[in-house]
Design a protein around this motif. Structure first.
Motif, PDB file in Angstrom:
ATOM      1  N   PHE A 229       0.820  -1.212   0.000  1.00  0.00           N
ATOM      2  CA  PHE A 229       0.000   0.000   0.000  1.00  0.00           C
ATOM      3  C   PHE A 229       0.858   1.268   0.000  1.00  0.00           C
ATOM      4  CE2 PHE A 229      -1.656   3.151   3.118  1.00  0.00           C
ATOM      5  CZ  PHE A 229      -2.750   3.629   2.408  1.00  0.00           C
ATOM      6  N   ASN A 230       0.413   2.265  -0.779  1.00  0.00           N
ATOM      7  CA  ASN A 230       0.980   3.617  -0.725  1.00  0.00           C
ATOM      8  C   ASN A 230       2.470   3.667  -1.051  1.00  0.00           C
ATOM      9  OD1 ASN A 230       0.868   6.408  -0.373  1.00  0.00           O
ATOM     10  ND2 ASN A 230       1.342   6.296   1.810  1.00  0.00           N
ATOM     11  N   ASN A 231       2.889   2.883  -2.035  1.00  0.00           N
ATOM     12  CA  ASN A 231       4.279   2.917  -2.502  1.00  0.00           C
ATOM     13  C   ASN A 231       4.324   3.417  -3.935  1.00  0.00           C
ATOM     14  OD1 ASN A 231       6.224   0.231  -0.960  1.00  0.00           O
ATOM     15  ND2 ASN A 231       5.019   1.840  -0.039  1.00  0.00           N
ATOM     16  N   THR A 232       5.270   4.310  -4.220  1.00  0.00           N
ATOM     17  CA  THR A 232       5.486   4.764  -5.586  1.00  0.00           C
ATOM     18  C   THR A 232       6.390   3.779  -6.323  1.00  0.00           C
ATOM     19  OG1 THR A 232       7.460   6.035  -5.000  1.00  0.00           O
ATOM     20  CG2 THR A 232       5.324   7.155  -4.799  1.00  0.00           C
ATOM     21  N   PHE A 233       6.521   3.960  -7.617  1.00  0.00           N
ATOM     22  CA  PHE A 233       7.474   3.162  -8.386  1.00  0.00           C
ATOM     23  C   PHE A 233       8.872   3.361  -7.828  1.00  0.00           C
ATOM     24  CE2 PHE A 233      10.562   2.500 -11.705  1.00  0.00           C
ATOM     25  CZ  PHE A 233      10.121   1.369 -12.361  1.00  0.00           C
ATOM     26  N   GLU A 234       9.213   4.604  -7.553  1.00  0.00           N
ATOM     27  CA  GLU A 234      10.539   4.926  -7.039  1.00  0.00           C
ATOM     28  C   GLU A 234      10.812   4.201  -5.731  1.00  0.00           C
ATOM     29  OE1 GLU A 234      13.091   9.012  -6.249  1.00  0.00           O
ATOM     30  OE2 GLU A 234      10.986   8.937  -5.612  1.00  0.00           O
ATOM     31  N   GLU A 235       9.862   4.218  -4.816  1.00  0.00           N
ATOM     32  CA  GLU A 235      10.050   3.572  -3.508  1.00  0.00           C
ATOM     33  C   GLU A 235      10.178   2.065  -3.639  1.00  0.00           C
ATOM     34  OE1 GLU A 235       7.587   6.868  -0.820  1.00  0.00           O
ATOM     35  OE2 GLU A 235       6.545   5.174  -1.755  1.00  0.00           O
ATOM     36  N   SER A 236       9.434   1.469  -4.564  1.00  0.00           N
ATOM     37  CA  SER A 236       9.555   0.019  -4.751  1.00  0.00           C
ATOM     38  C   SER A 236      10.910  -0.338  -5.344  1.00  0.00           C
ATOM     39  CB  SER A 236       8.420  -0.505  -5.635  1.00  0.00           C
ATOM     40  OG  SER A 236       8.405   0.132  -6.893  1.00  0.00           O
ATOM     41  N   ALA A 237      11.477   0.531  -6.181  1.00  0.00           N
ATOM     42  CA  ALA A 237      12.823   0.302  -6.710  1.00  0.00           C
ATOM     43  C   ALA A 237      13.863   0.398  -5.604  1.00  0.00           C
ATOM     44  CB  ALA A 237      13.129   1.308  -7.823  1.00  0.00           C
ATOM     45  N   TRP A 238      13.722   1.401  -4.729  1.00  0.00           N
ATOM     46  CA  TRP A 238      14.654   1.509  -3.589  1.00  0.00           C
ATOM     47  C   TRP A 238      14.651   0.217  -2.783  1.00  0.00           C
ATOM     48  CZ3 TRP A 238      12.250   6.634  -1.377  1.00  0.00           C
ATOM     49  CH2 TRP A 238      12.530   7.695  -2.241  1.00  0.00           C
ATOM     50  N   ARG A 239      13.430  -0.264  -2.479  1.00  0.00           N
ATOM     51  CA  ARG A 239      13.319  -1.444  -1.614  1.00  0.00           C
ATOM     52  C   ARG A 239      13.892  -2.681  -2.277  1.00  0.00           C
ATOM     53  NH1 ARG A 239      13.279  -1.096   3.265  1.00  0.00           N
ATOM     54  NH2 ARG A 239      11.276  -0.020   3.513  1.00  0.00           N
ATOM     55  N   ALA A 240      13.613  -2.868  -3.564  1.00  0.00           N
ATOM     56  CA  ALA A 240      14.156  -4.027  -4.264  1.00  0.00           C
ATOM     57  C   ALA A 240      15.679  -3.977  -4.309  1.00  0.00           C
ATOM     58  CB  ALA A 240      13.582  -4.107  -5.680  1.00  0.00           C
TER      59      ALA A 240
END
Length: 560
Positions: A338-349
């Protein structure tokens, strides 16, 4: 100096290294700094499964990760490996352990090692079998040959959880009885005498004492004191899929927005890993919400450096090319919540790939979350078709032999519904045998819906299915309130979900994380467990989790 060794030197691999003039900065009876420029390095890599030794390197100006080493042999010399100090082609007089690996300024090649000598013989010993030839060229060696050297060496048979957890224990710092510190190495190599977990794809740099942490009374410390080595920033290359629509903006952080359709877009993404990054952290610039955010810096922040959208065939060719360079034909797909941008999901991966570290290729799927709970639930369900296409492509055409999928929070809705639909489709069901580990991290799914509608198909998917749950997850509590207090699948305590088809891990006792919801990514304990699960394939008992019974079914406690 040791004349009569009482015990052999034990290491996961042994390397024969020339000690001739001008090939070392220092050479004493206790240590050496050995440079590999023109040293004619021959590396002996122990492969636990095959029980064979392979040569790596040769008479080269620099041992280069990409050019010198064949695509079938990924690891090079690592901290904890053994070293045979050789003179010429047929003599040696010392055996030691690598304590540090030195990298070039680019971080893409090894320039030398520091060695602590464990045994030094009073005179040089002739090899009873040839280790080097006259040209110092690479040779193929087997275990019998290393045994025939008749030296006090012992090769470890395999990397086990026992060895891994030796490194997880904290060590005392004699200068400060109440505090223990990490040595501050990057995540590409491990320290101490124990063999390290494998490095992530294209990881550069060395790391030491990977899971040593700093004792502190400061509750704000969320992770172990494990840091990337000072020096240039590193980059993690990821693949991605999304049904977000590009914004047309040139700023990588705003390349994809919240608008979406049913079209699958895929490509590659490069994520910057700054020096001095602690394990579990994704450092970002200071920001005043809705007003101002300070600029990103490569030496300070996890950030996107490149996004390149690719046509389907080019994308699959890229995956195949990456796999050809790796020994492990394995991929990990991360699905955000929930509430994640594309950018944030790239950081996490990128952080997961680096911090675990994962030994195959890593990618992520970004569905168009917007930050409204009910709207996001509708959007995640609207993303099922493009996500199914993404998974089928990777299973059918990428060349991957093993695929792991890790979903977080509401991302588990996308994962479970998509895989269930594929499992009920005869045409796709045969592809799903490639899925090995399925990880549901803090899953935001109604328990009754999961048990009655999802579990009947889902229980047969994957080699192992794991649920991470916690009773300290504030975000899931809020979700439960919105859902009229219907228990979520990620609840622990009295609502803990147990099933004979799942390994449910109660992680309520792990360190703190943001809203208690990101513990799987932000805590040393969970990153350790993910390494053992995804890289090693270990069952909960072998990962040292403690078994408990609930309704005559087993679940697991972590930490032990």
């Amino acid at each position: 100096m040791i004349n009569e060794p009482t015990s052999p030197v034990v290491a996961p691999a042994f390397w024969a290294v020339q000690l001739e003039e001008n090939q070392h900065d220092s050479l004493t009876e206790t240590s050496a700094t050995i440079q590999f420029f023109g040293a004619g390095l021959i590396g002996l890599e122990m492969q636990a499964e095959a029980k064979t030794l392979k040569t790596i390197g040769g008479d080269v100006s620099e041992v280069n990760l990409g050019d010198t080493i064949s695509s079938s042999t990924k690891p090079i010399i690592q901290i904890g490996d053994g070293v045979i100090g050789a003179w010429g082609a047929d003599e040696m007089d010392r055996i030691g352990i690598v304590t540090k690996v030195q990298f070039s300024l680019t971080g893409k090649s090894i320039t030398g090692v520091e060695v602590e000598w464990k045994i030094i013989f009073p005179h040089r010993i002739a090899f009873e079998s040839d280790v080097f030839d006259s040209k110092r060229s690479p040779q193929s060696l087997n275990k019998e040959l290393i045994d025939s050297l008749k030296l006090p060496l012992e090769l470890e048979e395999e990397v086990t959880s026992e060895i891994f957890f030796k490194r997880a224990r904290r060590r005392p710092d004699s200068t400060s009885p109440s505090r223990r510190r990490a040595s501050g190495r990057s995540m590409g190599r491990s320290g101490g005498g124990d063999p390290p977990p494998p490095p992530p794809p294209d990881s550069d740099g060395d790391y030491e004492d990977m899971f040593y942490a700093e004792d502190t009374d400061d509750d704000s410390i969320l992770t172990g004191d494990i840091v990337t080595e000072p020096g240039p920033a590193r980059a993690v290359q990821l693949f991605f899929g999304t049904n977000r629509i590009p914004t047309g903006k040139s700023d990588w952080g705003e390349y994809y927005g919240n608008e979406y359709d049913n079209e699958l877009r895929e490509g590659i993404c490069s994520v910057n890993i700054p020096p001095n990054k602690k394990q579990g952290e994704t450092p970002r610039p200071f920001r005043i919400p809705w007003i101002y955010e300070f600029p990103e810096r490569e030496d300070k922040h996890v950030m996107i450096k490149l996004i390149r959208e690719l046509e389907e065939r080019v994308f699959l060719d890229f995956i195949q090319k990456e796999l050809s360079r790796l020994k492990e034909n394995t991929g990990l797909i991360f699905v955000h919540g929930f509430n994640n941008t594309f950018e944030e999901s790239a950081w996490r991966a990128g952080q997961l790939a680096w911090d675990m570290p994962f030994k195959g290729i890593v990618g992520f799927y970004s569905w168009p979350a917007i930050g409204s709970y009910l709207a996001d639930e509708a959007r995640v369900r609207a993303s099922v078709e493009p996500f199914k296409k993404f998974v089928v492509q990777l299973l059918e055409e990428s060349g991957l032999q093993k695929v792991h999928i890790l979903a977080h929070s509401m991302g588990n809705v996308l994962l479970t519904e998509s895989l269930n639909q594929l499992a009920s489709d005869v045409g796709h069901k045969k592809l799903l045998h490639k899925i090995q580990q399925i990880v549901l991290a803090a899953p935001d799914i109604d328990q009754s819906i999961f048990r009655n509608s999802i579990l009947p198909y889902f229980k047969d998917l994957g080699m192992r299915r794991t649920i991470y749950a916690s009773d300290r997850d504030i975000a899931l509590r809020a979700s439960g309130v919105i859902r009229k207090r219907q228990p979520r699948l990620g609840f622990a305590g009295s609502h803990l979900f147990v099933s004979e088809w799942f390994d449910t891990v109660d992680a309520s006792k792990v360190g703190k994380s943001s809203m208690g919801h990101s513990y799987v990514f932000q805590t040393r304990e969970m990153l350790t467990d993910l390494h053992l699960l995804l890289n090693m394939g270990f069952a909960p008992k072998k990962r040292r989790l403690r078994d408990q019974l609930r309704e005559n079914l087993t679940y697991w406690l972590y930490p032990w």
